[in-house]
Enzyme design. Sequence first.
Site, mmCIF file in Angstrom:
data_model
loop_
_atom_site.group_PDB
_atom_site.id
_atom_site.type_symbol
_atom_site.label_atom_id
_atom_site.label_comp_id
_atom_site.label_asym_id
_atom_site.label_seq_id
_atom_site.Cartn_x
_atom_site.Cartn_y
_atom_site.Cartn_z
ATOM 1 N N PHE A 65 -4.675 -0.520 9.650
ATOM 2 C CA PHE A 65 -5.449 -0.406 8.420
ATOM 3 C C PHE A 65 -6.467 0.718 8.587
ATOM 4 O O PHE A 65 -6.896 1.049 9.684
ATOM 5 C CB PHE A 65 -6.102 -1.721 7.981
ATOM 6 C CG PHE A 65 -5.097 -2.682 7.412
ATOM 7 C CD1 PHE A 65 -4.672 -2.559 6.099
ATOM 8 C CD2 PHE A 65 -4.541 -3.675 8.204
ATOM 9 C CE1 PHE A 65 -3.717 -3.422 5.576
ATOM 10 C CE2 PHE A 65 -3.579 -4.543 7.692
ATOM 11 C CZ PHE A 65 -3.174 -4.415 6.379
ATOM 12 N N ASN A 114 -13.514 6.187 5.547
ATOM 13 C CA ASN A 114 -13.607 5.216 6.634
ATOM 14 C C ASN A 114 -12.649 5.496 7.783
ATOM 15 O O ASN A 114 -12.955 5.190 8.943
ATOM 16 C CB ASN A 114 -13.385 3.799 6.107
ATOM 17 C CG ASN A 114 -14.539 3.318 5.250
ATOM 18 O OD1 ASN A 114 -15.682 3.722 5.457
ATOM 19 N ND2 ASN A 114 -14.256 2.467 4.278
ATOM 20 N N HIS A 140 -4.454 6.197 -1.222
ATOM 21 C CA HIS A 140 -5.027 6.224 0.124
ATOM 22 C C HIS A 140 -3.980 6.540 1.195
ATOM 23 O O HIS A 140 -4.333 6.836 2.335
ATOM 24 C CB HIS A 140 -5.671 4.867 0.424
ATOM 25 C CG HIS A 140 -7.035 4.945 1.037
ATOM 26 N ND1 HIS A 140 -7.771 6.115 1.145
ATOM 27 C CD2 HIS A 140 -7.815 3.974 1.605
ATOM 28 C CE1 HIS A 140 -8.933 5.846 1.732
ATOM 29 N NE2 HIS A 140 -8.981 4.570 2.028
ATOM 30 N N TYR A 200 0.801 -1.227 0.000
ATOM 31 C CA TYR A 200 0.000 0.000 0.000
ATOM 32 C C TYR A 200 0.835 1.278 0.000
ATOM 33 O O TYR A 200 0.275 2.372 -0.094
ATOM 34 C CB TYR A 200 -0.920 0.015 1.228
ATOM 35 C CG TYR A 200 -1.880 -1.146 1.276
ATOM 36 C CD1 TYR A 200 -3.048 -1.131 0.519
ATOM 37 C CD2 TYR A 200 -1.622 -2.264 2.063
ATOM 38 C CE1 TYR A 200 -3.932 -2.196 0.550
ATOM 39 C CE2 TYR A 200 -2.496 -3.336 2.104
ATOM 40 C CZ TYR A 200 -3.649 -3.294 1.339
ATOM 41 O OH TYR A 200 -4.525 -4.357 1.369
ATOM 42 N N ASN A 205 -9.633 1.494 8.122
ATOM 43 C CA ASN A 205 -10.952 1.524 8.750
ATOM 44 C C ASN A 205 -10.930 1.276 10.253
ATOM 45 O O ASN A 205 -11.984 1.250 10.887
ATOM 46 C CB ASN A 205 -11.903 0.529 8.062
ATOM 47 C CG ASN A 205 -11.419 -0.904 8.153
ATOM 48 O OD1 ASN A 205 -10.363 -1.167 8.711
ATOM 49 N ND2 ASN A 205 -12.195 -1.827 7.604
#
Length: 202
Positions: A69, A117, A27, A22, A71
């Site tokens: 992460f 989120n 994001h 990631y 959320n």
Amino acid sequence: MTAPSLAPPRLIVGLGNPGRDYEETRHNAGFWFCARLAQAWGAALAHESRFHGIVGRHGTRWMLLPQTFMNRSGQAVGALARFHRIAPAEILVVHDELDIPPGQLRLKFGGGMGGHNGLKDITAHLGTQDYWRLRIGIGHPGDRSEVVNYVLKPPRREEQADIDAAIERALGLLPLIEKGEWNAATQRANSKPASPKSQETP
């Protein structure tokens, strides 16, 4: 929503997802900002399991990159804020924003979460929406069904250049923010940058 806090932030949070898969995705714009801020501060970053994240410090200010992460970001933010008795209004959360083009910023206090989120979970753990947010534009794919795939992919080269430029502009806001001059910082952040490269491309 209460009136915006004019106190300098005691905690700056960059949002993203942990792991190499990631690192370069849209994001993770909040992580990118914090990496540059750590360089500017000359701060060492270390993982602290009790705060569920990577933590840095500069004087009386803390930096946090949740490793939960996206959320579940609130788990990390809530843990550090409670331990150090940091009020929600003393927190600045830096995150990616779909509704803003690459190269642009928005600074605001409280308000909605725009379907993000990470913000939803932070709000749930803090029990309030009344904290500062610095939104780094990543652009929108144009179709809601493509959003998840879009934010979890790297930006195009020209978009990355614009996002990097926005992060540098964001770092330039810190002298104002650290003095509690939020109104001046907001005006500067929310002004449109001159000729973003991506808009010049036919």
